[in-house]
Every structure is written in structure tokens, then in C-alpha cells.
Design an enzyme around this catalytic site. Structure first.
Site, mmCIF file in Angstrom:
data_model
loop_
_atom_site.group_PDB
_atom_site.id
_atom_site.type_symbol
_atom_site.label_atom_id
_atom_site.label_comp_id
_atom_site.label_asym_id
_atom_site.label_seq_id
_atom_site.Cartn_x
_atom_site.Cartn_y
_atom_site.Cartn_z
ATOM 1 N N ASP A 13 1.118 -0.980 0.228
ATOM 2 C CA ASP A 13 0.125 -0.225 -0.210
ATOM 3 C C ASP A 13 0.998 1.528 -0.339
ATOM 4 O OD1 ASP A 13 -2.487 -0.890 0.265
ATOM 5 O OD2 ASP A 13 -2.355 -1.564 2.217
ATOM 6 N N ARG A 93 -0.930 3.421 16.906
ATOM 7 C CA ARG A 93 -2.057 4.872 15.900
ATOM 8 C C ARG A 93 -1.345 6.019 16.186
ATOM 9 N NH1 ARG A 93 0.468 1.228 12.231
ATOM 10 N NH2 ARG A 93 -1.481 -0.133 10.939
ATOM 11 N N ASP A 122 -7.852 2.131 11.239
ATOM 12 C CA ASP A 122 -6.429 2.718 10.899
ATOM 13 C C ASP A 122 -6.608 4.106 10.098
ATOM 14 O OD1 ASP A 122 -5.300 0.924 12.990
ATOM 15 O OD2 ASP A 122 -4.631 0.067 11.097
HETATM 16 N N1 ARG Z 1 -7.658 -5.262 13.583
HETATM 17 C C1 ARG Z 1 -7.031 -4.534 14.259
HETATM 18 C C2 ARG Z 1 -7.757 -3.208 14.862
HETATM 19 O O1 ARG Z 1 -8.711 -2.505 14.244
HETATM 20 C C3 ARG Z 1 -5.604 -4.820 13.530
HETATM 21 C C4 ARG Z 1 -5.275 -4.107 12.156
HETATM 22 C C5 ARG Z 1 -4.384 -4.576 11.696
HETATM 23 N N2 ARG Z 1 -4.011 -5.622 11.053
HETATM 24 C C6 ARG Z 1 -3.274 -6.383 10.547
HETATM 25 N N3 ARG Z 1 -3.394 -7.039 10.340
HETATM 26 N N4 ARG Z 1 -2.501 -5.348 9.371
HETATM 27 O O2 ARG Z 1 -6.768 -2.809 15.546
#
Ligand code: ARG
Length: 325
Positions: A13, A93, A122
Site C-alpha cells: 500500500d 496509531r 486505522d
Molecule cells: N484489527 C486490528 C485493529 O483494528 C488490527 C488492524 C491491523 N491488522 C493487520 N493485520 N494489518 O486494531
């Protein structure tokens, strides 16, 4: 030309984002990777990808201590877990976003970019911080152009971008845990293949004899493990090792995401499970019945706020104060 700072991991990405920002959005791109305890190879990968795609400048910012002391420590004190997930990604984050803002200010940029899609959590966590702490324009190329991973790969190929990523799964890893999603895991009928796990042993492979571990707390934060005093980063690494060896810390859930999607997510969070369990045991010893009931309620609220990108909701600070008290 205006400058944009892109939160950059070097994965598919964000690598595609560099070219899109240059060619479709006409920006000069500065990339930055914030070290919240991901493995050294990950940081190296971000550097290599940045070199290959030739961004003007690439920052690697060490924020491990800050992550442990200002974010994870609060998570431990609150026993914060969302649907059984100790919030490793969610807690990191806001800090990453704040570090990116600092770089954008230093670079005289006018915009901040991230590689999130429109489906996950995120995007909200990054943007809540950027919007409330700065006036930078936000660019989310993958979301805005509505690109699928297949389209991203085709775009990369058409631009001659060499991808240094070879993963089947989408993995997010930091000091507090590993999150693994995608591919065969998306069907909840599929058992997770053993190969996805890196921090934890299976029940079959774990030791057959118990390991005793003692954890010393000061004001709700662990300060020593097995009698040895250490900083929180080292202590969490040690806890990950001990619990992982013993097959503790695998979480396999159908998670309820912010936008209402359900997603199958696997976590490895051995240290988090160990330290939160120890912290809860400590609370059982020292809190009154009513305090314990209320702590449980605060814990759920706290985890929901962190999960739902509300790090700056004033209630979070109110809860921190009550918990500290
Ligand atoms: N589902 C988790 C969250 O929203 C982790 C997201 C990132 N996970 C990933 N496998 N890229 O906090």
C-alpha cells in the site's frame, strides 16, 4: 512543489502511495517510519523500499520508549482489551500520527498521507489525531482511488516498482503484539495455519512443565520480572518470550470493526496477556468490591475509546485519572 509526509512501512500500500502522490497528486514525497517495536527487518524493509523507490528523504523515528511508557502502560493499568484483543495496533496509531505531524512541521510540508483503505480502523485513528492536532491536509490515495490489492500490484508493475513485500497476509506488528489477517484466514471455517505464528508456541509444542514468573508493579506499571528490574520495553520483550514459550497469547476472533464490518483477525500477544492477567490479580488483592466492579466497567469503556480512534476524547483522560487514583 508542495511537500507531503507519508507514513511509510515499505509494504504494498505505502509503496504504491509514493508513486501515486508524485504522479497523480503532484507532491514531493518525504517518507517516515515510526519504530514502535516492529522487528529490525521491518525497519530495514522500509529503508530498502524507500531507497528503491527513491523518495527524497526517509525518516526512521525511534518511539519505543514513548510507546511503552505513555501508551502501553495506560493499557495495562486499564486492563484494556477489545473483544479479547489487547489493542496493540490501536494503541500505537495515535503516537505514530503525532510523530508524523512533527516531521511534517519540520519539513515544511502542507499535507500528510497514509496508505489505509476505506475498510479498516486505522484510517480513523490516524485522521482523528491529524485533524485535532494540526491543519495539515490529509491524503489517502488508496482509499480515494478505491484500489484493490490486485489493482495496486498491477499499478506497481506498470510503473516498474520493485516490491519488496512477499507476504500473503496483512500483518501489523509492534512491541505489544502481532495482528494477522487476510487470505485463507478470511473464512472463519479455516483453522489458522501454524506458519502464521511467530511469537507463540502451539499447545502441542509448548513446554509440558509450568514456568513460574513473578512480576513486580509500581503504581500499576510493571517494573521487574523474576526479580530483575528493567525498563518497560525490555520487560515487555521478556514477557513476550516467557508467555510465548508457554503457548500463551493466541487470540482468534471475529472482530467487530468500526464501520460495522466483521473481520477475522488473529493476534499473538503473549506479553500483553501475561501482564494484564498479573495486573488484574494485583487489583483483586488491593481494590474494594465496589472499586473492582467499577474498574471492570472503566476497562470496557477505555478499550472501546482506544479501539474507536477516540484517544483524545476527554473521557479517556478522565478514566486515566480515576484509574491512577
Ligand atoms: N484489527 C486490528 C485493529 O483494528 C488490527 C488492524 C491491523 N491488522 C493487520 N493485520 N494489518 O486494531
Amino acid at each position: 512543489m508542495e511537500k507531503v509526509v507519508l507514513a511509510f512501512s515499505g509494504g504494498l500500500d505505502t509503496t504504491v502511495c509514493v508513486k501515486l502522490l508524485e504522479e497523480e497528486y503532484n507532491y514531493e514525497v518525504v517518507t517516515a517510519c515510526v519504530d514502535v517495536g516492529q522487528p529490525a527487518e521491518e525497519l530495514q524493509k522500509s529503508q530498502n523500499s524507500a531507497d528503491k523507490i527513491n523518495t527524497g528523504k526517509h525518516y526512521i523515528i525511534d518511539a519505543k520508549d514513548e510507546f511503552a511508557n505513555e501508551y502501553i502502560a495506560r493499557g495495562i493499568k486499564a486492563n484494556a482489551e477489545y473483544e479479547g484483543y489487547p489493542l496493540s495496533t490501536a494503541l500505537a496509531r495515535p503516537l505514530i500520527a503525532m510523530k508524523i505531524i512533527e516531521i511534517a512541521e519540520k519539513e515544511g510540508a502542507t499535507a500528510i498521507a497514509h496508505g489505509c483503505t476505506g475498510k479498516g480502523n486505522d484510517q480513523f485513528r490516524f485522521e482523528a489525531i491529524i485533524r485535532s492536532m494540526s491543519d495539515f491536509k490529509i491524503i489517502a490515495p488508496i482509499r480515494e482511488m478505491n484500489l484493490t490489492r490486485t489493482e495496486e500490484k498491477a499499478y506497481a508493475e506498470s510503473k516498474g516498482i520493485e516490491l519488496s513485500y512477499d507476504k500473503i497476509y496483512s500483518i501489523d506488528e509492534n512491541l505489544w503484539g502481532r495482528a494477522i489477517e487476510g487470505d485463507v484466514l478470511e473464512d472463519p471455517a479455516n483453522e489458522p495455519p501454524e506458519e502464521i505464528y511467530e511469537w507463540t508456541k502451539s499447545a502441542e509444542d509448548a513446554k509440558d512443565t509450568p514456568t513460574k514468573v513473578s512480576i513486580e508493579f509500581e503504581e500499576g506499571v510493571p517494573i521487574a520480572i523474576n526479580g530483575e528490574m528493567m525498563g518497560l520495553v525490555d520487560l515487555i520483550n521478556k514477557a513476550n518470550e516467557i508467555a510465548g514459550e508457554n503457548g500463551v497469547g493466541r487470540v482468534d476472533i471475529i472482530e467487530n470493526r468500526m464501520i460495522g464490518l466483521k473481520s477475522r483477525e488473529i493476534y499473538e500477544t503473549p506479553g500483553a496477556k501475561l501482564l494484564i492477567a498479573a495486573h488484574q490479580a494485583l487489583e483483586e488483592l488491593v481494590l474494594t468490591t465496589d472499586e473492582l466492579r467499577f474498574a471492570e466497567y472503566m476497562s470496557t469503556l477505555y478499550a472501546d475509546l482506544v479501539y474507536r480512534a477516540l484517544w483524545q476524547e476527554p473521557l479517556r483522560d478522565d478514566l486515566d485519572q480515576a484509574i491512577d487514583n
